[in-house]
Motif scaffolding. Structure first.
Motif, PDB file in Angstrom:
ATOM      1  N   ASP A 250      16.044  48.086  25.512  1.00 24.03           N
ATOM      2  CA  ASP A 250      16.185  49.272  26.366  1.00 24.03           C
ATOM      3  C   ASP A 250      16.464  48.882  27.824  1.00 24.03           C
ATOM      4  O   ASP A 250      15.766  48.044  28.389  1.00 24.03           O
ATOM      5  CB  ASP A 250      14.899  50.111  26.326  1.00 24.03           C
ATOM      6  N   GLY A 251      17.500  49.498  28.389  1.00 23.90           N
ATOM      7  CA  GLY A 251      17.813  49.277  29.796  1.00 23.90           C
ATOM      8  C   GLY A 251      18.645  48.045  30.073  1.00 23.90           C
ATOM      9  O   GLY A 251      19.003  47.784  31.230  1.00 23.90           O
ATOM     10  N   LYS A 252      18.982  47.287  29.036  1.00 24.09           N
ATOM     11  CA  LYS A 252      19.705  46.034  29.244  1.00 24.09           C
ATOM     12  C   LYS A 252      21.116  46.279  29.801  1.00 24.09           C
ATOM     13  O   LYS A 252      21.641  45.463  30.569  1.00 24.09           O
ATOM     14  CB  LYS A 252      19.787  45.255  27.933  1.00 24.09           C
ATOM     15  N   TRP A 253      21.736  47.394  29.411  1.00 25.27           N
ATOM     16  CA  TRP A 253      23.086  47.690  29.896  1.00 25.27           C
ATOM     17  C   TRP A 253      23.092  47.912  31.407  1.00 25.27           C
ATOM     18  O   TRP A 253      23.935  47.354  32.123  1.00 25.27           O
ATOM     19  CB  TRP A 253      23.633  48.920  29.171  1.00 25.27           C
ATOM     20  N   GLN A 254      22.164  48.701  31.902  1.00 25.49           N
ATOM     21  CA  GLN A 254      22.084  48.931  33.342  1.00 25.49           C
ATOM     22  C   GLN A 254      21.715  47.651  34.090  1.00 25.49           C
ATOM     23  O   GLN A 254      22.230  47.392  35.186  1.00 25.49           O
ATOM     24  CB  GLN A 254      21.076  50.047  33.649  1.00 25.49           C
ATOM     25  N   ASP A 255      20.835  46.846  33.488  1.00 20.75           N
ATOM     26  CA  ASP A 255      20.495  45.560  34.099  1.00 20.75           C
ATOM     27  C   ASP A 255      21.727  44.664  34.185  1.00 20.75           C
ATOM     28  O   ASP A 255      21.945  43.982  35.190  1.00 20.75           O
ATOM     29  CB  ASP A 255      19.405  44.848  33.286  1.00 20.75           C
ATOM     30  N   TYR A 256      22.518  44.674  33.136  1.00 21.75           N
ATOM     31  CA  TYR A 256      23.748  43.867  33.100  1.00 21.75           C
ATOM     32  C   TYR A 256      24.697  44.302  34.220  1.00 21.75           C
ATOM     33  O   TYR A 256      25.209  43.473  34.979  1.00 21.75           O
ATOM     34  CB  TYR A 256      24.413  44.019  31.734  1.00 21.75           C
ATOM     35  N   LEU A 257      24.925  45.613  34.336  1.00 20.30           N
ATOM     36  CA  LEU A 257      25.850  46.130  35.341  1.00 20.30           C
ATOM     37  C   LEU A 257      25.380  45.843  36.769  1.00 20.30           C
ATOM     38  O   LEU A 257      26.194  45.741  37.688  1.00 20.30           O
ATOM     39  CB  LEU A 257      26.045  47.638  35.157  1.00 20.30           C
ATOM     40  N   SER A 258      24.076  45.724  36.950  1.00 17.67           N
ATOM     41  CA  SER A 258      23.533  45.522  38.294  1.00 17.67           C
ATOM     42  C   SER A 258      23.583  44.072  38.755  1.00 17.67           C
ATOM     43  O   SER A 258      23.357  43.790  39.934  1.00 17.67           O
ATOM     44  CB  SER A 258      22.083  46.016  38.355  1.00 17.67           C
ATOM     45  N   GLN A 259      23.883  43.148  37.848  1.00 18.99           N
ATOM     46  CA  GLN A 259      23.911  41.733  38.213  1.00 18.99           C
ATOM     47  C   GLN A 259      25.084  41.428  39.144  1.00 18.99           C
ATOM     48  O   GLN A 259      26.199  41.920  38.945  1.00 18.99           O
ATOM     49  CB  GLN A 259      24.018  40.868  36.958  1.00 18.99           C
ATOM     50  N   LYS A 260      24.834  40.591  40.146  1.00 17.58           N
ATOM     51  CA  LYS A 260      25.872  40.226  41.103  1.00 17.58           C
ATOM     52  C   LYS A 260      27.053  39.567  40.397  1.00 17.58           C
ATOM     53  O   LYS A 260      28.217  39.840  40.728  1.00 17.58           O
ATOM     54  CB  LYS A 260      25.301  39.277  42.147  1.00 17.58           C
ATOM     55  N   GLU A 261      26.775  38.694  39.412  1.00 16.96           N
ATOM     56  CA  GLU A 261      27.852  38.001  38.695  1.00 16.96           C
ATOM     57  C   GLU A 261      28.762  38.985  37.970  1.00 16.96           C
ATOM     58  O   GLU A 261      29.979  38.797  37.916  1.00 16.96           O
ATOM     59  CB  GLU A 261      27.274  37.004  37.688  1.00 16.96           C
ATOM     60  N   VAL A 262      28.163  40.045  37.415  1.00 20.48           N
ATOM     61  CA  VAL A 262      28.945  41.043  36.683  1.00 20.48           C
ATOM     62  C   VAL A 262      29.809  41.848  37.645  1.00 20.48           C
ATOM     63  O   VAL A 262      30.982  42.133  37.372  1.00 20.48           O
ATOM     64  CB  VAL A 262      28.016  41.974  35.870  1.00 20.48           C
ATOM     65  N   GLN A 263      29.256  42.213  38.782  1.00 17.09           N
ATOM     66  CA  GLN A 263      30.026  42.941  39.786  1.00 17.09           C
ATOM     67  C   GLN A 263      31.182  42.088  40.313  1.00 17.09           C
ATOM     68  O   GLN A 263      32.295  42.596  40.523  1.00 17.09           O
ATOM     69  CB  GLN A 263      29.105  43.374  40.922  1.00 17.09           C
ATOM     70  N   CYS A 264      30.933  40.772  40.479  1.00 14.50           N
ATOM     71  CA  CYS A 264      32.012  39.864  40.898  1.00 14.50           C
ATOM     72  C   CYS A 264      33.079  39.751  39.811  1.00 14.50           C
ATOM     73  O   CYS A 264      34.281  39.682  40.107  1.00 14.50           O
ATOM     74  CB  CYS A 264      31.443  38.482  41.217  1.00 14.50           C
TER      75      CYS A 264
END
Length: 431
Positions: A250-264
């Motif tokens: 639960d919540g892993k998708w939002q955690d993934y999107l919030s990571q700096k590496e993912v945003q980069c």
């Protein structure tokens, strides 16, 4: 008054059209394919054909009213049976089958071309708080099960055919031999009726054999787990020491999107859409066989590979924006098994000459490389990033006469006399 059945049918058709015409899948989609020269019966809701892969998709619009037993036994069982029936019809070579594509027209279907088959059920209803991740047909073939929002998220995040197929393949590998249940929703939504239904269903699953997997979270959370582990799932999913397990995602998708590496990564991926736009505006603007052949090759590139191609295009535009007249710059790169030949020219060179020079650039590489690479995509453009010239060279050893012509052309142009090779490292998730 419009009947509820018609409303459900209209919503299902709308869902199919969204997939077939509003996503990248449209290039390879056959919406509601029928036996055009036979019964004219619809084979399945959606058929996706790409190279050696076939995806059979059924979209259901069951009006869920809290009866999980009816949902599982009626809607899903029926959908699995329909997918299996579609596969049987498509595999039946006893008579010819012709299907129609919205843009490409009628084509003869050859089942022998498709060595890999994925089967998918998409439930347009997103209300059920738990559902199986997949089912087996009566012959033991795996069928993926998604709800609508989850499936759209997967298609939008994995927005190339190779990335999408890779996810389906890994998902099937994990789920195929397990009874998997995906559990959605907040704790407040799981009232006593839902808990009782879940207990009854889960107990029946456990009684029918070992190897179970309980996943608390959405398909989006599962996708995040896959992406975060370098396109593999959590290592414990693969563990055969135990015959069952429960995982809280639960919540892993939002955690993934919030990571700096993912945003980069998402920022870096912007350059990759050069390939998509080039295909849409230039290559597929005219749908002749040679254009479609080039499109297949470029659409076979993953999002990361397209980023590398796009970055080289933009790099050349930046580096040679002040190119003197009557000049040409070439750059060759490799993405997967495909060689990309970029040919940038000064704006004063006529198109007819660029067509010829782009061809020599590709043939010259094939000759210089002694025909080791079998496909070369040609992308020629001016220093202003316009006036595209493109094509695909399927490489075979040249005849002696053609080799001599190629050699003379290269000597005249002084190409491949001082050919520099360099490596460029790209990270999918930049620092």
């Amino acid at each position: 008054m419009i009947s509820q059945e018609k409303l459900k049918g209209d919503l299902g058709e709308e869902a199919v059209n969204t997939l077939a015409f509003d996503t990248y899948l449209k290039y390879w989609c056959y919406a509601g394919p029928k036996d055009e020269k036979g019964s004219m019966k619809e084979i399945c809701d959606l058929l996706i054909l790409f190279r050696d892969t076939m995806i059979i998709l059924s979209v259901k619009n069951y009006g869920f009213k809290g009866n999980y037993d009816r949902y599982f036994r009626s809607t899903l069982d029926k959908a699995v049976s329909q997918v299996a029936g579609a596969e049987r019809r498509l595999a039946d070579n006893s008579r010819e089958l012709f299907i129609r594509h919205a843009n490409l027209g009628e084509m003869k279907f050859d089942s022998d071309k498709y060595k890999i088959i994925h089967r998918i059920i998409v439930n347009h209803n997103t209300v059920p708080l738990f559902y199986p991740g997949g089912r087996l047909t009566s012959t033991g073939k795996y069928v993926h099960i998604f709800n609508w929002d989850a499936f759209l998220c997967v298609v939008e995040e994995l927005d190339t055919i190779p990335d999408f197929i890779q996810y389906l393949t890994e998902r099937e590998l994990i789920f195929n031999d397990k009874k998997t249940i995906i559990m959605n929703g907040t704790e407040e939504a799981w009232d006593l009726d839902v808990q009782r239904s879940f207990y009854d269903y889960n107990t029946a699953q456990l009684d029918s054999g070992p190897n179970f997997l309980l996943i608390s979270g959405t398909e989006n959370d599962l996708l995040a787990d896959y992406l975060w582990h370098d396109r593999k799932f959590n290592k414990h999913f693969y563990d055969t020491t135990f015959n069952g397990g429960s995982f809280q995602l639960d919540g892993k998708w939002q955690d993934y999107l919030s990571q700096k590496e993912v945003q980069c990564k998402k920022s870096a991926d912007f350059t990759s859409y050069f390939v998509d736009e080039f295909l849409k505006n230039e290559v597929l603007y005219k749908q002749d066989p040679s254009n479609l052949e080039l499109a297949v090759e470029l659409l076979s590139l993953s999002r990361f590979e397209r980023r590398i191609v796009g970055s080289q295009f933009l790099s050349m535009l930046t580096q040679y924006k002040d190119l003197d007249k009557d000049n040409i710059v070439r750059r060759y790169g490799k993405a997967g098994d495909l060689v990309i030949a970029f040919v940038l020219h000064s704006r004063n060179i006529p198109r007819e000459r660029m067509v010829l020079l782009s061809q020599i650039a590709a043939e010259g590489y094939a000759y210089w490389n002694r025909y080791q690479d079998k496909k070369i995509a040609i992308i020629g453009f001016s220093q202003d990033g316009i006036g595209f010239v493109f094509g695909l060279l399927n490489v075979e050893p040249f005849s002696a006469e053609r080799e001599e012509i190629t050699r003379l052309n290269l000597n005249d142009l002084k190409w491949f006399t001082n050919f520099e090779t360099f490596m460029v490292n790209h990270k999918e998730y930049p620092d």
